[in-house]
Design an enzyme around this catalytic site. Structure first.
Site, mmCIF file in Angstrom:
data_model
loop_
_atom_site.group_PDB
_atom_site.id
_atom_site.type_symbol
_atom_site.label_atom_id
_atom_site.label_comp_id
_atom_site.label_asym_id
_atom_site.label_seq_id
_atom_site.Cartn_x
_atom_site.Cartn_y
_atom_site.Cartn_z
ATOM 1 N N SER A 116 1.002 -1.156 -0.096
ATOM 2 C CA SER A 116 -0.029 0.068 0.034
ATOM 3 C C SER A 116 0.877 1.249 0.021
ATOM 4 C CB SER A 116 -1.023 -0.163 1.100
ATOM 5 O OG SER A 116 -2.037 0.929 0.912
ATOM 6 N N HIS A 144 -7.209 -5.949 -1.207
ATOM 7 C CA HIS A 144 -5.867 -5.191 -1.059
ATOM 8 C C HIS A 144 -5.051 -6.002 -0.396
ATOM 9 C CE1 HIS A 144 -3.848 -1.439 -0.786
ATOM 10 N NE2 HIS A 144 -3.959 -1.553 0.719
ATOM 11 N N ASP A 186 -9.086 -5.669 -5.542
ATOM 12 C CA ASP A 186 -8.515 -4.572 -4.835
ATOM 13 C C ASP A 186 -9.461 -3.239 -5.084
ATOM 14 O OD1 ASP A 186 -7.215 -2.825 -3.202
ATOM 15 O OD2 ASP A 186 -5.258 -3.283 -3.775
#
Length: 610
Positions: free
Chosen positions: A215, A362, A331
């Site tokens: 991320s 994710h 995601d």
């Protein structure tokens, strides 16, 4: 007797020599089948050296007139101190290590208002910093130190004990990790304190660095790589945000990441701002309340210079690091286009690249063996042939994440766009077909954000969406790449949301099954941006406009017995602004076309519907 004594003495000397040789043998990395192995001498945390320092950067973003210093921690085997061992580095940087803001009421922007209208000011929380020196993070340590690496972490600017201001994608977030890599190569200064003059050198570093993270922590490796810094040999970004515009906007439309309705770039700024409390007021005024407020533009959603400066695709020219990326096709937080666009650009530059996609949401790193081979080759210099491996690795439906299927590339080189037209009946279910309509037909939907996308897909009939479906598949159909929608539409108001889902029907009735089981891909767009994402203009009620945009990249095998459905609606209550119900969108069926990338092309599609 003399001969026996001499012989005994020689044997004794030989044994002593052998024992001394073993005693003096130094621990070194070990490789097998092209991968770094766990070495017993490196695998005892009691024999790891952990310390921290501050690396001086080339910028001042907190207004104190001094160059900002980044807080860095180091975890290394004690052989780097006692035996002169030098090792490569696995490096992760993050804005999250020192804690984040609480999810207080009013943190996010209110999304319940008409399009183009400003929302009421939101709440600005303060982050309470956490953590104890010298450890910033334990991530990556147990995975890589036993395999013969040194692990380094740093807090990004304006977070934790790092100086400066968070900018959420600004230049300092690229230059900060660059400074750390420069220090690891002896080109930048490290200090024992944030303001002192006593220096620290990375005498244990080979200078070869690999970065990874997930991320935001996966964004920073890319940010560092775009500086072209020497020593950064390879990066493994996992679900990285590669463009903050594409994170908070879609084709001119203000759109939130899934699960964070009303989040925008200034919200993320507040969320991570854990740096020095005495410097926060300056940063808030300079970055959040001036640069972001003037640049983010929630009224139009247009792409501008502010967003272009936070789009790493624009900064790829200096990049030379080898790139292994990982992303989930489902995601809906950091959407799969983020990795796709960078992978394509890096491949076009001729850089070593590999792409790992899975079918989940994710996060989700590549299998350890892939990461190990990547770092073993590019950091230790072992010729394991990784650069000859397949470029694309995709976890097929229901397969283990550790057992991806290899492909020559992504999208699948055998995928070709198949043009599918729509026919009347969308309030129930019109057809998605190879045949173009012979008569001019228009169909209208009425926006109502109280209906979720999955509920609309489930309804047998609704005037709040238009649904067009293929015949039931008689064979599995492999979709790979970008689906593109060409749509001709009119609105009865000057502004409207446009949301599009590509779904597999019938809908999974299992209440415990994730909605993503039925969602093939999605897309959103602002009809006001029919010319470009940089320019929007008010729609003339009743006038038709032609709009073309890509849906999110995907690679999925649609099983026989299912239908592929194109669902067109307006406000998506998990992602978009939510105006009052009643906006009408009218679709010209003759001017609307879906290009679906199908492995085997049109012939394969025909075979699957007969």
């Amino acid at each position: 007797m003399k001969n026996n004594t001499a012989r005994y003495f020689c044997i004794l000397c030989l044994c002593i020599s052998i024992n001394l040789s073993f005693a003096q043998q130094k621990a070194v990395p070990v490789f097998k089948d092209g991968e770094a192995q766990i070495v017993k001498a490196f695998n005892d945390p009691e024999h790891w050296i952990r310390h921290d320092l501050w690396v001086e950067t080339e910028f001042d973003t907190d207004g104190d007139g001094k160059l900002d210093r980044m807080h860095v921690d180091v975890t290394r085997p004690d052989q780097t101190e006692t035996e002169g061992l030098k090792l490569p580095i696995v490096y992760e940087s993050s804005p999250y290590y020192a804690g984040v803001a609480s999810d207080v009421p009013g943190l996010f922007w209110n999304v319940n208002h008409e399009l183009g209208e400003p929302a009421a000011e939101r709440v600005h929380p303060e982050v309470i910093r956490v953590g104890k020196r010298p450890v910033i993070s334990n991530s990556q340590v147990k995975k890589w130190v036993p395999r013969g690496y040194i692990v380094v972490h740093s807090s990004s600017p304006g977070t934790g004990l790092s100086q400066g201001s968070p900018t959420v994608g600004g230049d300092n977030e690229s230059l900060a990790p660059k400074a750390v890599i420069d220090w690891l190569n002896g080109r930048a200064k490290g200090y024992t304190t944030p303001d002192g003059t006593e220096t620290v050198s990375a005498f244990w570093s080979t200078g070869k660095v690999g970065m990874t993270g997930t991320s935001y922590n996966g964004t920073i490796p890319l940010a560092a790589a775009t500086t072209g810094v020497d020593g950064l040999e390879a990066i493994i970004p996992v679900a990285p945000n590669t463009s903050y515009y594409h994170y908070y906007r879609s084709n001119g439309l203000v759109r939130s990441p899934s699960g964070y309705l009303g989040e925008d770039i200034d919200v993320l700024y507040d969320f991570i701002h854990s740096g020095d409390e005495s410097k926060r007021a300056y940063s808030n005024k300079t970055i959040r309340d001036t640069e972001m407020k003037n640049g983010m533009d929630r009224e139009t959603g247009d792409y501008n210079a502010f967003w272009a400066g936070r789009d790493y695709l624009n900064d790829m020219k200096p990049m030379k690091a080898a790139l292994l990326m990982s992303h989930g096709f489902n995601d809906w937080n950091v959407m799969p286009e983020h990795s796709y666009r960078i992978y394509k650009a890096a491949k076009d530059k001729g850089l070593p690249v590999q792409m790992y996609y899975h079918q989940n949401g994710h996060g989700g790193p590549p299998p350890m063996t892939m990461m190990n081979r990547w770092f073993t080759h590019y950091l230790h210099g072992v010729d394991n042939g990784v650069e000859q491996d397949a470029k694309a690795w995709i976890v097929r439906e229901n397969d283990s994440p550790n057992e991806p299927t290899s492909y020559a590339d992504y999208p699948n080189p055998d995928a070709k766009p198949v043009s599918l037209h729509i026919t009347a009946g969308g309030q129930k279910a019109g057809e998605l077909t190879l045949s173009k309509p012979t008569t001019t037909t228009q169909e209208t939907l009425v926006d109502d954000a109280s209906f979720s996308g999955d509920s609309l897909a489930n309804l047998a009939e609704s005037n709040h969406r238009l649904l067009y479906v293929t015949p039931t598949l008689t064979k599995d159909l492999h979709v790979s790449g970008l689906a593109t929608l060409h749509i001709k539409l009119a609105s009865n108001k000057p502004a409207a949301n446009l949301s599009v889902w590509l779904v597999a029907l019938p809908w999974n009735a299992d209440i415990n099954a994730p909605i993503t089981d039925n969602i093939i891909t999605r897309g959103w767009a602002d009809p006001q941006n029919y010319k470009s994402i940089e320019t929007s203009e008010a729609l003339k009620p009743g006038q038709f406009y032609n709009l073309t945009f890509d849906l999110q990249p995907d690679d999925q095998i649609i099983k026989k017995g299912q239908q592929i459905g194109l669902m067109i609606f307006s406000s998506d209550n998990n992602f978009t602004l939510l105006p009052k119900a009643g906006t009408e969108l009218t679709i010209d069926l003759n001017g609307t076309l879906l290009e679906l990338p199908i492995v085997g092309g049109e012939n394969q599609f025909k075979a699957a519907i007969h």
